[in-house]
Design an enzyme around this catalytic site. Structure first.
Site, PDB file in Angstrom:
ATOM      1  CB  THR A  39      24.996 -23.893 -41.596  1.00 33.38           C
ATOM      2  OG1 THR A  39      25.828 -24.645 -40.520  1.00 33.38           O
ATOM      3  CG2 THR A  39      25.801 -23.621 -42.526  1.00 33.38           C
ATOM      4  CB  THR A 123      22.895 -30.286 -41.128  1.00 31.66           C
ATOM      5  OG1 THR A 123      24.241 -29.799 -40.588  1.00 31.66           O
ATOM      6  CG2 THR A 123      22.557 -29.579 -42.354  1.00 31.66           C
TER       7      THR A 123
END
Ligand SMILES: NC(=O)CC[C@H](N)C(=O)O
Length: 358
Positions: A39, A123
């Protein structure tokens, strides 16, 4: 997302705006940024409210573009942007871990004035990459993993400050000797303990039982404790010349578990199975039977728990079967340590010693 397999050290990016005084330049650390995707490296094409679709429809930003969007970083460090592979971390596996290790080695060998490395990473598997590098990277300079919960294109993105803080941590004198670190949401976590514990909150990364080891407030990095277990330069593991890791899978225990998953994993060719056992390290009777069958076929069983924190405790019966406790490693980290260990031994006593040391 597009996969870019080039590993390519880009020239240091010149600071934007006014040149600092020479004395400031001397005081600034030199930090290498490796862009591995996620991200933090992705921009939505659907506007600032897109918090979901950007991973499939978005545009990957290479690390030099990100740095252009974050000129504040030049006041903190001299940046060397390193192109790696921009992937979703759901696709990261042994090949990327090995390449990351080699890339960090290459940076340390060819640019000895680099003070620290920051790896931009998705993540989803950040905790696994952090623990793998923690166990295998031999360099002495700090390695800090950073990600974001919201892309740079989103309202209230956490990407810019997370990246800035990671650079601060990587360049901080006290960061040496801490092993690989994970830095998000103003918090510094140790690689061995950190886990992603929430899907969408900015406070997604937690270190159960022990908490963070440091924090960044108003730009100041402060550490409060130091990891004690073996890691990196002092570790027996090295993946730089390995072709692959022995296959290790995870079996998640559930009410009514009849051992079918364990048997299926044995049939898939697993050399080791980590069980996310019931809290405390317990198994159903049917699971215990399936484990016994697996062990007869030479498969090593390690017990972690699905509890989310605490140590797996193995009762006398399971101990007598030669099962190994994962200590307080969560299943996905126990899987990494078991796979590395199985490349050297499958002796239960040696495995117990390894799980008590790392
Ligand atoms: N916040 C994130 O980075 C998660 C999404 C992404 N798929 C990843 O793990 O790479």
């Amino acid at each position: 997302m597009q996969k870019n397999s080039d590993i390519n050290i880009v020239n240091a990016i010149s600071p934007i705006g006014q040149q600092p005084e020479p004395s400031e330049v001397a005081a600034k650390p030199k930090i290498a940024l490796i862009g591995a995707g996620g991200t933090i490296s992705t921009r939505s094409t659907q506007g600032s409210l897109d918090l979901v679709n950007y991973m499939t429809d978005g545009v990957t930003m290479h690390v030099d573009e990100l740095v252009q969007a974050l000129p504040q970083v030049h006041a903190i460090a001299d940046i060397v942007a390193v192109k790696f592979r921009a992937v979703s971390s759901t696709s990261i596996a042994f090949e990327e871990w090995k390449a990351l290790t080699q890339t960090v080695d290459q940076i340390a060998a060819t640019q000895p004035d680099v003070d620290g490395v920051v790896i931009l990473h998705g993540t989803a598997t950040m905790e696994e990459t952090a623990y793998m590098l923690h166990l295998t990277c031999k360099v002495n300079i700090p390695i800090v993993l950073v990600g974001a919960q919201r892309p740079l294109s989103a309202l209230s993105s956490d990407a810019p400050l997370n990246l800035l803080n990671a650079v601060r941590v990587a360049g901080h004198a006290q960061t040496r000797g801490m092993g690989v670190l994970v830095c998000l949401n103003d918090e510094i976590h140790a690689a061995r303990e950190v886990t992603k514990a929430s899907t969408a909150r900015l406070h997604a990364f937690r270190s159960p039982d022990f908490g963070i080891i440091g924090q960044i407030d108003a730009g100041e990095v402060a550490f409060y404790r130091q990891p004690l277990r073996r890691w990196g330069p002092n570790s027996q593991f090295d993946i730089r010349d390995m072709k692959q890791l022995p296959r290790v899978d995870i079996a998640y225990a559930y009410a009514g578990d009849d051992g079918a998953v364990i048997r299926a994993l044995v049939n898939t060719g697993a050399k080791g199975i980590v069980i996310a056992a019931f809290a405390g390290g317990r198994l159903s009777t049917a699971q215990t039977s399936a484990c016994r069958e697996a062990q007869h076929k030479g498969v090593v069983i390690v017990l972690s728990t699905r509890a989310g924190s605490g140590k797996a405790m193995i009762d006398a019966q399971l101990q007598s079967m030669g099962m190994v406790a994962a200590d307080n490693l969560n299943p996905q980290k126990a899987r990494i340590l078991l796979a590395l260990s199985l490349s050297q031994t499958n002796d239960p006593e040696q495995l117990k010693h390894i799980f008590a040391s790392y």
